[in-house]
Design a protein around this motif. Structure first.
Motif, PDB file in Angstrom:
ATOM      1  N   UNK A 153     -58.639  52.304  37.312  1.00 24.14           N
ATOM      2  CA  UNK A 153     -59.097  53.662  37.629  1.00 24.14           C
ATOM      3  C   UNK A 153     -58.423  54.075  38.930  1.00 24.14           C
ATOM      4  N   UNK A 154     -57.595  55.093  38.881  1.00 28.50           N
ATOM      5  CA  UNK A 154     -56.719  55.417  40.015  1.00 28.50           C
ATOM      6  C   UNK A 154     -57.471  55.809  41.280  1.00 28.50           C
ATOM      7  N   UNK A 155     -58.709  56.295  41.146  1.00 36.74           N
ATOM      8  CA  UNK A 155     -59.448  56.743  42.333  1.00 36.74           C
ATOM      9  C   UNK A 155     -60.046  55.586  43.135  1.00 36.74           C
ATOM     10  N   UNK A 156     -60.302  54.426  42.486  1.00 34.51           N
ATOM     11  CA  UNK A 156     -61.010  53.336  43.150  1.00 34.51           C
ATOM     12  C   UNK A 156     -60.124  52.661  44.190  1.00 34.51           C
ATOM     13  N   UNK A 157     -60.610  52.621  45.431  1.00 40.30           N
ATOM     14  CA  UNK A 157     -59.897  51.984  46.538  1.00 40.30           C
ATOM     15  C   UNK A 157     -60.539  50.661  46.939  1.00 40.30           C
ATOM     16  N   UNK A 158     -61.853  50.555  46.801  1.00 33.59           N
ATOM     17  CA  UNK A 158     -62.593  49.367  47.210  1.00 33.59           C
ATOM     18  C   UNK A 158     -63.510  48.955  46.062  1.00 33.59           C
ATOM     19  N   UNK A 159     -63.271  47.748  45.511  1.00 34.93           N
ATOM     20  CA  UNK A 159     -64.019  47.279  44.358  1.00 34.93           C
ATOM     21  C   UNK A 159     -64.652  45.931  44.679  1.00 34.93           C
ATOM     22  N   UNK A 206     -64.786  35.279  34.270  1.00 31.21           N
ATOM     23  CA  UNK A 206     -63.945  34.082  34.186  1.00 31.21           C
ATOM     24  C   UNK A 206     -62.478  34.415  34.423  1.00 31.21           C
ATOM     25  N   UNK A 207     -62.163  35.718  34.499  1.00 32.32           N
ATOM     26  CA  UNK A 207     -60.776  36.109  34.783  1.00 32.32           C
ATOM     27  C   UNK A 207     -60.756  37.382  35.623  1.00 32.32           C
ATOM     28  N   UNK A 208     -59.654  37.593  36.278  1.00 28.98           N
ATOM     29  CA  UNK A 208     -59.502  38.785  37.113  1.00 28.98           C
ATOM     30  C   UNK A 208     -59.290  39.990  36.200  1.00 28.98           C
ATOM     31  N   UNK A 209     -60.093  41.031  36.340  1.00 29.89           N
ATOM     32  CA  UNK A 209     -59.941  42.211  35.468  1.00 29.89           C
ATOM     33  C   UNK A 209     -58.712  43.036  35.840  1.00 29.89           C
ATOM     34  N   UNK A 210     -58.286  43.871  34.914  1.00 38.38           N
ATOM     35  CA  UNK A 210     -57.194  44.804  35.211  1.00 38.38           C
ATOM     36  C   UNK A 210     -57.624  45.752  36.329  1.00 38.38           C
ATOM     37  N   UNK A 211     -56.684  46.064  37.184  1.00 33.92           N
ATOM     38  CA  UNK A 211     -56.968  46.962  38.303  1.00 33.92           C
ATOM     39  C   UNK A 211     -55.886  48.033  38.398  1.00 33.92           C
TER      40      UNK A 211
END
Length: 280
Positions: A191-197, A205-210
């Motif tokens: 999601x292009x707006x998210x800066x801090x997650x 169990x895995x790193x999600x797409x960012x």
């Protein structure tokens, strides 16, 4: 004498009657934190008559539902650490000036929300519902929401396309929930707006797409065993191919408390060239 600020915190006040505020037409700020106020103790017109009120603090009281009616002028409503489990229909319908709503540490369940619960909050920027009992993401959030705090609930999943209705969300906190890989949208958090997650203390169990725009990512204390950089490395931003900040913007990555063993994979560093801190 004109009164604009009223501080009555740390008392034993149980009621907010209408009469004492009849002539307080210039009140901007009321602090009634840490009292014994209940919904039954608030007379119906006591708050709504305050036509210029901007800030209302009712934290640490005995409220069981969001008080209503409230003045249209209100910009901040702080209700943390009450017993709120209900939001009466239409409570927020006229609060178009509200920018901050704090409902953290209450007793909210999923059934507290209807599809139109937040209708009317056209300018809401920060919504805090941490430390409640939610199992699902709240529905139909205000479109201008920029900060969404849902830590310490029991949220298990995020619906597909959930973030389409909040296209400006920049700070998203979901620490201490029950999120699993299967509970995430197919696009993850691209999601292009998210800066801090913040997704600490979940069941991933895995790193999600960012997104390539993301700057801070907290994934500590999950069940992650390895980092598949080929999956999570965002595509290069076309507008930045010739700019100084070429590539993904990630600067801070936290992965401690998982099952990942050092050293840090070199392809991770090659992808996220702006990384200033990686904690494993």
């Amino acid at each position: 004498m004109t009164i604009r600020y009223l501080y009555l915190e740390n008392n034993l006040i149980e009621t907010i009657p209408e009469k004492p505020f009849e002539n307080a037409t210039q009140l901007r700020w009321i602090n009634l934190n840490k009292n014994k106020i209940t919904n039954y103790g608030i007379e119906k017109g006591a708050l709504s008559q305050l036509k210029k009120l901007l800030f209302l603090f009712l934290e640490d009281n005995e409220l069981e539902e969001v008080p209503s009616p409230l003045p249209r002028s209100l910009e901040q409503l702080q209700l943390a650490r009450n017993k709120v489990s209900r939001i009466p229909q239409g409570t927020f319908s006229n609060l178009e000036n509200l920018t901050l709503l704090d409902l953290q540490h209450n007793k909210l369940l999923d059934n507290a929300f209807q599809r139109d619960t937040f209708k009317g909050l056209k300018n809401l920027m920060q919504l805090n519902m941490a430390k409640n009992a939610l199992k699902n993401m709240p529905p139909r959030l205000p479109a201008n929401t920029m900060q969404l705090f849902l830590d310490n609930n029991s949220i298990e999943g995020i619906p597909e396309n959930y973030f389409n209705v909040i296209p400006k969300v920049a700070f998203l906190r979901l620490n201490h929930n029950k999120l699993s890989d299967a509970g995430l949208p197919s696009s993850g958090f691209d999601v292009s707006s998210i800066l801090d997650l913040q997704l600490s203390h979940n069941q991933l169990t895995k790193v999600p797409r960012i997104s390539a725009h993301l700057q801070h990512l907290h994934l500590d204390h999950n069940k992650i065993k390895n980092v598949n950089v080929s999956v999570i490395c965002p595509p290069t931003l076309p507008a930045e191919q010739d700019s100084f900040s070429y590539g993904p913007h990630l600067r801070y990555l936290r992965l401690d408390g998982n099952e990942i063993k050092p050293p840090i994979p070199m392809d991770l560093m090659n992808c996220f060239r702006l990384l200033q801190a990686v904690i494993i």
